[in-house]
Design a protein around this motif. Structure first.
Motif, PDB file in Angstrom:
ATOM      1  N   UNK A  44       0.835  -1.203   0.000  1.00  0.00           N
ATOM      2  CA  UNK A  44       0.000   0.000   0.000  1.00  0.00           C
ATOM      3  C   UNK A  44       0.870   1.253   0.000  1.00  0.00           C
ATOM      4  N   UNK A  45       1.913   1.248   0.811  1.00  0.00           N
ATOM      5  CA  UNK A  45       2.833   2.385   0.795  1.00  0.00           C
ATOM      6  C   UNK A  45       3.554   2.485  -0.550  1.00  0.00           C
ATOM      7  N   UNK A  46       3.988   1.332  -1.060  1.00  0.00           N
ATOM      8  CA  UNK A  46       4.748   1.325  -2.304  1.00  0.00           C
ATOM      9  C   UNK A  46       3.904   1.761  -3.494  1.00  0.00           C
ATOM     10  N   UNK A  47       2.612   1.439  -3.463  1.00  0.00           N
ATOM     11  CA  UNK A  47       1.727   1.838  -4.558  1.00  0.00           C
ATOM     12  C   UNK A  47       1.500   3.342  -4.579  1.00  0.00           C
ATOM     13  N   UNK A  48       1.627   3.969  -3.417  1.00  0.00           N
ATOM     14  CA  UNK A  48       1.365   5.404  -3.302  1.00  0.00           C
ATOM     15  C   UNK A  48       2.627   6.257  -3.401  1.00  0.00           C
ATOM     16  N   UNK A  49       3.789   5.643  -3.150  1.00  0.00           N
ATOM     17  CA  UNK A  49       4.999   6.446  -2.981  1.00  0.00           C
ATOM     18  C   UNK A  49       6.199   5.828  -3.694  1.00  0.00           C
ATOM     19  N   UNK A  50       6.674   6.495  -4.727  1.00  0.00           N
ATOM     20  CA  UNK A  50       7.918   6.038  -5.350  1.00  0.00           C
ATOM     21  C   UNK A  50       9.103   6.275  -4.413  1.00  0.00           C
ATOM     22  N   UNK A  51       8.973   7.259  -3.516  1.00  0.00           N
ATOM     23  CA  UNK A  51      10.052   7.514  -2.551  1.00  0.00           C
ATOM     24  C   UNK A  51      10.232   6.314  -1.622  1.00  0.00           C
ATOM     25  N   UNK A  52       9.129   5.697  -1.212  1.00  0.00           N
ATOM     26  CA  UNK A  52       9.197   4.495  -0.378  1.00  0.00           C
ATOM     27  C   UNK A  52       9.977   3.399  -1.116  1.00  0.00           C
TER      28      UNK A  52
END
Length: 328
Positions: A44-52
């Motif tokens: 979920x974090x990775x889908x929202x954030x390329x920085x993650x």
């Protein structure tokens, strides 16, 4: 050919990712196949954030490691399962516990997020499970009709086609680990699963010979049957220990318990014929990673991981580009 050697982090999710990176660098691996639980990778974090995703890659690079696939097995199990089994409550957030449809809907959202997460991370494959609405019907008593099984594959297609649409939109592929309790657990059911979803290219297989071997299905025949669908490869071994008393249904005995009819083994310590598997992978032109899924209750795992890495490098070889007798 020198394929990359990775290790699946699912069996190491009790360790922080950085600790695991340090250990697997020392063991000699080229990279990690990131499990989508623990602190290893949050879809979920990775889908929202390329920085993650960039932070995860930076951590891997700090230890000379790379990543070619992520694995969302636990969420995948909940998609097609009946989900009335409390053992799977821990696969989803606490608010889903005991709620079959809540678990399913969360799992579907997780798998869709995994497609975008993989794209953001820069990998092309999400490994995982599907679960199965019909696994509990494996033995035909109470009697099971043909329509019951057909409806199970239809249900799988209804649930997975919208997920595969998301994979298509992100140019990522889903690789089912063919495995008991999934919609496909052998060659025949794998073929039927493909037919159920119209043979769409987004759906293929994470080839793991161990699950085929203990069922007495030839892993090489699986590769030969699905040469265009092998999207990822697990290296895991198994041993049948049938003695006339034990059976392959395992007698409700836990792994490594005396009397059990089969067990997973660290690569090279079981009965899987990896020589023929490598030749088959060469025939189909598979150039992806060889990912150790380390499971062996009879061996200390850090020793096993290092031993497995050496074993995989030893068994991997390139195909010949000449006829050996051409020089004559």
């Amino acid at each position: 050919m020198s394929r990359k050697v990775t290790i699946f982090t699912g069996q190491w999710a009790d360790l922080p990712l950085e600790v695991l990176c340090r250990k697997m660098q020392a063991a000699g691996y080229d990279g990690l196949e990131l499990a989508c639980w623990g602190d290893h990778f949050d879809v979920f974090q990775a889908a929202q954030s390329t920085a993650y995703c960039d932070d995860k890659r930076a951590l891997l690079e700090k230890y000379g490691l790379d990543v070619w696939a992520i694995s969302n097995h636990l969420a995948g199990q909940l998609i097609c399962d009946p989900n009335t089994d409390p053992r799977s409550d821990g696969f989803a957030p606490a608010y889903c516990a005991g709620e079959a449809e809540a678990k399913r809907q969360w799992a579907i959202s997780s798998m869709k997020a995994a497609a975008k997460a993989a794209k953001n991370l820069g990998v092309k494959v999400v490994n995982g499970f599907t679960g199965s609405p019909i696994w509990h019907m494996l033995y035909s008593f109470p009697p099971v009709g043909n329509d019951d099984i057909a409806n199970g594959f239809k249900r799988f297609a209804e649930l997975f086609n919208p997920i595969l649409d998301e994979f298509a939109a992100n140019d990522v592929r889903f690789a089912l680990e063919v495995h008991p309790t999934e919609i496909a657990f052998d060659i025949i059911t794998a073929r039927r699963a493909l037919e159920a979803i119209g043979n769409r290219v987004e759906f293929g297989f994470n080839f793991d010979p161990s699950h085929l071997h203990w069922q007495m299905v030839d892993p090489v025949k699986f590769i030969d049957m699905f040469p265009e669908r092998i999207y990822h490869v697990h290296i895991k071994d198994a041993a049948l220990t049938l003695d006339g008393v034990s059976g392959i249904l395992s007698s409700h005995l836990d792994f490594n318990q005396p009397g059990r009819g089969w067990n997973f083994r660290s690569p090279g310590h079981g009965q899987v014929d990896f020589e023929e598997i490598m030749r088959a992978l060469n025939r189909i032109g598979y150039a992806g990673p060889l990912s150790v899924e380390w499971e062996d209750c009879g061996m200390e795992r850090e020793y096993g991981a290092a031993d497995a890495c050496k074993f995989v490098r030893k068994i991997d070889f390139a195909p010949s580009n000449i006829q050996f007798d051409a020089a004559f």
